[in-house]
Design an enzyme around this catalytic site. Structure first.
Site, mmCIF file in Angstrom:
data_model
loop_
_atom_site.group_PDB
_atom_site.id
_atom_site.type_symbol
_atom_site.label_atom_id
_atom_site.label_comp_id
_atom_site.label_asym_id
_atom_site.label_seq_id
_atom_site.Cartn_x
_atom_site.Cartn_y
_atom_site.Cartn_z
ATOM 1 N N HIS A 138 -12.693 -1.749 8.554
ATOM 2 C CA HIS A 138 -11.665 -2.425 9.346
ATOM 3 C C HIS A 138 -12.237 -2.885 10.684
ATOM 4 O O HIS A 138 -11.830 -3.926 11.210
ATOM 5 C CB HIS A 138 -10.482 -1.487 9.619
ATOM 6 N N ARG A 145 -7.166 10.816 1.464
ATOM 7 C CA ARG A 145 -6.656 9.755 0.578
ATOM 8 C C ARG A 145 -7.348 9.835 -0.785
ATOM 9 O O ARG A 145 -6.810 9.333 -1.779
ATOM 10 C CB ARG A 145 -6.910 8.382 1.200
ATOM 11 N N ARG A 157 3.814 2.952 3.114
ATOM 12 C CA ARG A 157 4.561 1.977 3.922
ATOM 13 C C ARG A 157 6.069 2.066 3.661
ATOM 14 O O ARG A 157 6.866 2.058 4.588
ATOM 15 C CB ARG A 157 4.099 0.553 3.610
ATOM 16 N N ASP A 190 -10.628 -6.555 -1.022
ATOM 17 C CA ASP A 190 -9.923 -5.894 0.065
ATOM 18 C C ASP A 190 -9.579 -6.983 1.083
ATOM 19 O O ASP A 190 -10.043 -8.128 0.978
ATOM 20 C CB ASP A 190 -10.812 -4.804 0.673
ATOM 21 N N LYS A 199 -9.030 1.433 -5.965
ATOM 22 C CA LYS A 199 -9.773 1.003 -4.786
ATOM 23 C C LYS A 199 -10.608 2.170 -4.240
ATOM 24 O O LYS A 199 -10.279 3.338 -4.492
ATOM 25 C CB LYS A 199 -8.821 0.455 -3.715
ATOM 26 N N HIS A 200 -11.741 1.900 -3.574
ATOM 27 C CA HIS A 200 -12.318 0.641 -3.124
ATOM 28 C C HIS A 200 -13.703 0.529 -3.759
ATOM 29 O O HIS A 200 -14.646 1.148 -3.260
ATOM 30 C CB HIS A 200 -12.469 0.607 -1.618
ATOM 31 N N ASP A 214 0.860 -1.185 0.000
ATOM 32 C CA ASP A 214 0.000 0.000 0.000
ATOM 33 C C ASP A 214 0.893 1.231 0.000
ATOM 34 O O ASP A 214 1.482 1.576 1.027
ATOM 35 C CB ASP A 214 -0.895 0.029 1.244
#
Length: 445
Positions: A298, A255, A195, A372, A285-286, A187
């Site tokens: 999440h 984002r 990351r 996902d 995404k998403h 990601d």
């Protein structure tokens, strides 16, 4: 006969025809050479009684005559065989790069066992693959795990990254241990989801919402694609194609490129071009759009009450733009969208109405569909790992991302294929999509 079956039959006919032609030409050439030798010997025997100059002239004449006859005969037979195949066959006789890629894909799939085919549908963390608490290198444990479970992809997080050399070596070793081409993903959106940049203290390209123009978006994602590919990654789970239609949505927030669908569409397309221009597959995404939800998948269920018409005029637009830009992958989120599923609250990632009905059939997407992460609460609160994995594949997904229990999910899919719940044809259709992306670079090597 389907288009795919017709193309396969056409390639087989071409190969058989070319083999027959080759055999015939070789036989003709051999016969002509033999005849030429006999004539040559006789001419040479008679020429012994003649002058040296006459003997050499006779031999040259015989040799030239033999070669001419050989060439003319071979050409006439080949021409006759092509005439017999007809105009349509002649037109399709050229072996294209597309044919070569299709043959490579089919040969790869044909060489896989059922267990390997099933494993190839999973995209997991290195920890899920090896059972180790934190993976920072790839050694014998990785080698043995990939031999048992040759997964289709591995996704890495910040905890797997310690230095540039360590990351490069880990990814390189992992690729060398895999019996089949492997997706290595991360990601890397920029901004708060970066990351690699965060772990290695690279310059952060900034959040998507801060980029503001197509030119800046393309440049930012060229930068991201450049450093990802240098370490060995070939998949970036970006860009975010969500439209921020709900200002209370903190999960997506900055984002997303924009709260305006048209602006988001332009920047998404540019981001795709930037990444893939560096050899890194983009993943939109998403789907079908996480920008309206207030919940976080999440930690629990996330739902949108937007109508299909509203989503077609906003949420779907950046995905359409990214698809038209050639995005290799689309990630389907765990958002519930009852307006798309006949009132059902099923997560989009497990819904045939969403994946096959809308993404495939209505938006015309023929690339790779990945779920996902299936270890999110929006899924795990309601479905066992094996059930969710089977549901995702039946719905039309090609890759199952990070199931809550990888071995349980793998065995569930294997059992489903063996008992006919999921057809082997369905599995192989997904593998074809995966390997068309994985193998296309081999044509340029």
């Amino acid at each position: 006969m389907s288009d795919r079956e017709s193309r396969r039959a056409d390639r087989r006919r071409r190969r058989r025809r070319n083999q027959i032609i080759s055999y015939c030409v070789m036989a003709i050439v051999a016969a002509a050479v033999a005849a030429g030798c006999v004539i040559g010997v006789r001419a040479a025997a008679g020429a012994v009684r003649e002058k040296q100059s006459s003997r050499e002239a006779a031999l040259r004449e015989v040799a030239e005559s033999s070669r001419a006859a050989e060439s003319a005969l071979a050409e006439s037979v080949v021409a006759a065989m092509f005439e017999e195949t007809g105009t349509e066959e002649e037109t399709s006789s050229a072996y294209t790069r597309e044919d070569a890629l299709s043959d490579m894909v089919e040969d790869t799939i044909a060489g896989m066992t059922l267990e390997q085919k099933v494993a190839g549908l999973f995209f997991v963390t290195p920890e899920q693959l090896t059972g180790v608490g934190q993976v920072i290198q790839a050694g014998d444990g990785t080698r043995e795990a990939l031999a048992k479970y040759p997964v289709g992809g591995i996704i890495y997080f910040a905890k797997n990254i310690q230095s540039a050399d360590q990351l490069t070596q880990m990814l390189s070793n992992t690729v060398s241990y895999s019996p089949f081409p492997l997706f290595l993903g991360v990601d890397e959106e920029g901004g708060k989801v970066a990351r690699v940049a965060d772990a290695l203290q690279l310059d952060n390209t900034g959040a998507a919402a801060q980029l503001g123009s197509a030119e800046k978006a393309q440049s930012a994602y060229e930068t991201i694609g450049g450093y990802l590919s240098s370490y060995g990654f070939n998949v970036d789970f970006a860009p975010v194609a969500d439209v921020l239609t709900n200002p209370d949505n903190t999960v997506i927030g900055d984002r997303a490129f924009s709260s305006d669908a048209q602006t988001a569409s332009e920047l998404v397309a540019s981001a795709v071009q930037g990444l893939q221009g560096k050899g890194v597959s983009a993943c939109l995404k998403h789907f079908p759009g996480h920008g309206d939800t207030a919940g976080d998948s999440h930690t629990g269920a996330a739902e949108t009450d937007r109508t299909k018409e509203e989503m077609e005029s906003a949420e779907f637009l950046p995905f359409r733009a990214g698809i038209e830009a050639g995005a290799d992958m689309v990630m389907v989120g765990h958002i519930s969208a009852p307006a798309l599923t006949g009132g059902d609250n099923i997560p989009a990632s497990l819904s045939e109405d969403v994946i096959t009905g809308i993404l495939r059939n209505e938006l015309g997407y023929n690339g790779i569909v990945v779920t996902d992460a299936l270890d999110m609460a929006a899924v795990t609160d309601y479905y066992e790992a094996d059930v969710a994995a089977v549901m995702a594949l039946k719905a039309g997904a090609d890759m199952v991302m990070m199931p809550e229990n990888f071995e349980q999910a793998y065995q569930g899919v294997l059992d489903a294929v063996q008992n006919g719940t999921v057809s082997i044809e369905r599995v192989e259709d997904s593998l074809r999509r995966l390997y068309r992306v994985k193998l296309r670079g081999r044509l340029e090597e």
